[in-house]
Design a protein around this motif. Structure first.
Motif, PDB file in Angstrom:
ATOM      1  N   GLY A 334     -23.782  24.182  20.839  1.00 35.01           N
ATOM      2  CA  GLY A 334     -24.496  23.088  20.223  1.00 35.01           C
ATOM      3  C   GLY A 334     -23.855  21.763  20.557  1.00 35.01           C
ATOM      4  O   GLY A 334     -22.956  21.675  21.406  1.00 35.01           O
ATOM      5  N   GLU A 336     -21.954  18.439  18.898  1.00 37.81           N
ATOM      6  CA  GLU A 336     -21.232  17.929  17.740  1.00 37.81           C
ATOM      7  C   GLU A 336     -20.885  16.464  17.965  1.00 37.81           C
ATOM      8  O   GLU A 336     -20.396  16.090  19.026  1.00 37.81           O
ATOM      9  CB  GLU A 336     -19.939  18.723  17.508  1.00 37.81           C
ATOM     10  N   VAL A 337     -21.170  15.629  16.973  1.00 37.90           N
ATOM     11  CA  VAL A 337     -20.817  14.216  17.011  1.00 37.90           C
ATOM     12  C   VAL A 337     -19.977  13.909  15.777  1.00 37.90           C
ATOM     13  O   VAL A 337     -20.407  14.157  14.648  1.00 37.90           O
ATOM     14  CB  VAL A 337     -22.062  13.320  17.029  1.00 37.90           C
ATOM     15  N   THR A 338     -18.760  13.423  15.959  1.00 42.63           N
ATOM     16  CA  THR A 338     -17.885  13.089  14.832  1.00 42.63           C
ATOM     17  C   THR A 338     -17.439  11.645  14.957  1.00 42.63           C
ATOM     18  O   THR A 338     -17.260  11.125  16.068  1.00 42.63           O
ATOM     19  CB  THR A 338     -16.660  14.003  14.790  1.00 42.63           C
ATOM     20  N   THR A 538     -13.120  24.466  22.320  1.00 42.04           N
ATOM     21  CA  THR A 538     -14.419  24.061  21.788  1.00 42.04           C
ATOM     22  C   THR A 538     -14.670  22.629  22.233  1.00 42.04           C
ATOM     23  O   THR A 538     -13.822  22.014  22.880  1.00 42.04           O
ATOM     24  CB  THR A 538     -14.449  24.149  20.254  1.00 42.04           C
ATOM     25  N   ALA A 540     -14.602  20.140  20.406  1.00 41.08           N
ATOM     26  CA  ALA A 540     -13.767  19.226  19.644  1.00 41.08           C
ATOM     27  C   ALA A 540     -12.277  19.437  19.863  1.00 41.08           C
ATOM     28  O   ALA A 540     -11.494  18.522  19.640  1.00 41.08           O
ATOM     29  CB  ALA A 540     -14.076  19.364  18.152  1.00 41.08           C
TER      30      ALA A 540
END
Length: 560
Positions: A334, A336-338, A538, A540
């Motif tokens: 997927g 992911e935005v952090t 991952t 991140a």
């Protein structure tokens, strides 16, 4: 003594009983003897080579050598006193009545039925097989699903006036041979043991031979072994019902199984999604039937790729172009935005915890010194709310250095709480780590304490107990080399010797500590390759896992 099954051969899941008889050396029955009865799957016991230990050897093992008394606090050489005699002695001394409570399980186990399993395995339309066609006696088939290796563990059996007792229980659903083991104790000095066998079998047996696990997307043939234990050939209908497994072709077969023989039937199947796959294999022939249920973990694909991009948003918005990957399983992965004002924010709770930690032990002092020394300039720069002032940090640091130094022993090591406690290898290295980094950052540390600690680190191998695992010893030696390197005392020869002894099998933390020290391009390349191979990536982060098993407490290791 003897412990024999009342019926030597029974069906799986049926009621069974063990007849126990205890006699003394003259053959007279022994009433009131305490007996432990265990019935376990012989196949599982054979894997570990388990043998029942002679109780006489356990309680009466000789504890003397030719040169003097050998002190052994292990369970294997402890002679237990009679509990009743101890209670009587306490009553005489105190003049009070002492009550006792026994905290022992009754050995009973609950049913292992899966209430929702039938719904999960409802046969899809067009794949159902009417097993009733196999004969007039074939209707609902009892499914075997409790495959517990331990049939009974009863530590509270007591013989009656005739020296006998009967242990009744219900067998699990395994088709196997069980080993019956019993140990008897009478008083404080009479022991006995016995073994026998109990077999669980059916005339027609279904034995799934599934793999231990599956991966998403696997195509394989699921083997089902049909065994005929009668003297006549059987025409057997076998059907497979599945959940999270797709059957390629028919879910049912009719096969001929010769007398006293077995055959293997294979069903082509494919995993549907990650999670758990379940299947039920059922077989029927005339009045004989059997069924078994198996659950298997289905893992995600073994290989993953992660891509990350970083940036800063000062004003307005940032446009980031993404290219959708091809040739992948869309069910996994997927985007992911952090966002965060600063990553330092995540450290504040840990700093608060350390500064307020109430226990005054060597590892607590060392942990706080290392953390405050490393983070103080960063925390000051960002002005974190409610954080202690620089002056408060300085006072805490000076106090911790003073208290930690006071715990140092004559050998240069450190214990837990007090001076003159036995020096602990990991705590000693950690304490010197803290004092070295504090001294490098300008804090005042006693030179006598530092010299004594350096001597301890140089001789770290002499301070590690011989019975610790080699992995733990290597980790401690690498940690000591790391601290010495921080202190300006790099020992490349010792680091290379450690690599030559353990190589890529060393723990990742040990490899990380000797990496900057070995001063050998070939070894450095091998260490880098090892880290790349052991990384879990991952989008991140990249993470690494270490495990020291039962020695973890020796080095304050945790998986948290």
């Amino acid at each position: 003594m003897s412990a024999e099954p009342v019926t030597a051969t029974v069906e799986p899941g049926a009621d069974a009983a063990i007849a126990v008889s205890v006699n003394d050396a003259t053959g007279a029955p022994v009433p009131g003897a305490d007996v432990l009865v265990v019935v376990a799957d012989e196949a599982v016991l054979a894997l570990s080579g388990y043998q029942l230990i002679d109780p006489v050897d356990v309680f009466y093992r000789t504890a003397f050598t030719e040169v003097g008394l050998e002190v052994d606090r292990g369970r294997r050489s402890i002679l237990l006193a009679d509990p009743q005699e101890l209670l009587d002695a306490i009553r005489e001394l105190e003049g009070t009545i002492v009550s006792t409570t026994t905290f022992l399980g009754d050995g009973a186990g609950g049913d292992d039925a899966d209430g929702g399993f039938a719904a999960d395995l409802a046969a899809p339309e067009g794949r159902s097989v009417d097993l009733a066609q196999g004969g007039d006696g074939a209707g609902e088939i009892e499914v075997r699903q409790n495959f517990d290796a331990l049939a009974v563990f009863d530590p509270e059996v007591t013989t009656g006036a005739d020296g006998t007792a009967t242990v009744e229980f219900r067998l699990p659903d395994n088709l196997t041979r069980y080993r019956v083991m019993a140990i008897a104790v009478d008083g404080t000095d009479r022991f006995g043991s016995s073994e026998s066998n109990l077999t669980a079998r059916l005339p027609l047996q279904v034995r799934p031979s599934a793999p231990r696990f599956l991966n998403f997307g696997d195509d394989f043939e699921l083997p089902i072994v049909l065994q005929n234990l009668t003297d006549e050939a059987m025409d057997v209908d076998v059907v497979l019902q599945t959940s999270n497994l797709e059957i390629a072709g028919s879910a049912g077969r009719r096969v001929a199984v010769p007398a006293n023989d077995r055959i293997e039937v294979r069903f082509p199947v494919r995993t549907e999604s990650a999670g758990t796959a379940r299947f039920r294999a059922a077989a029927v022939s005339a009045d004989h039937a059997d069924a078994a249920t198996v659950a298997l973990p289905v893992y995600t694909p073994a290989t993953t790729e992660a891509f990350a991009t970083y940036g800063t948003v000062d004003d307005g918005a940032v446009l980031q172009t993404l290219a959708a990957p091809t040739g992948v399983f869309p069910q996994f992965g997927g985007l992911e935005v952090t966002t965060s004002s600063t990553a330092v924010q995540a450290l504040t709770d840990a700093v608060f915890y350390l500064t307020e930690y109430p226990y005054r032990c060597a590892d607590a002092y060392a942990s706080r010194i290392i953390a405050i020394t490393a983070l103080r300039p960063v925390l000051d720069a960002f002005g974190i709310e409610d954080m202690p002032t620089p002056a408060e940090f300085e006072a805490t640091l000076a106090d911790d250095i003073k208290e930690l130094s006071a715990l140092q022993n004559w050998d240069g090591g450190f214990g837990w709480w007090f001076r003159d406690q036995r020096s602990r290898p990991f705590q000693s290295i950690q304490a010197m780590h803290a004092l070295v980094v504090a001294a490098k950052e300008g804090s005042s540390v006693s030179q006598e304490v530092m010299e004594n600690g350096r001597w301890y680190l140089r001789n770290i191998r002499e301070h590690i107990p011989a019975d610790w695992t080699q992995e733990t010893k290597d980790m401690l030696e690498a940690y000591a080399l790391h601290v010495r390197n921080l202190d300006g005392e790099a020992d490349a020869g010792a680091a290379r010797a450690l690599w030559n002894r353990g190589g890529a099998d060393l723990g990742l933390d040990a490899l990380a500590w000797i990496w900057p020290i070995v001063a050998d391009a070939g070894i450095e390349a091998e260490i880098e390759r090892t880290f790349r191979n052991r990384a879990t990536e991952t989008a991140a982060a990249a993470t690494f896992a270490t495990d020291y098993g039962e020695d973890a407490h020796l080095i304050l290791h945790s998986d948290r």
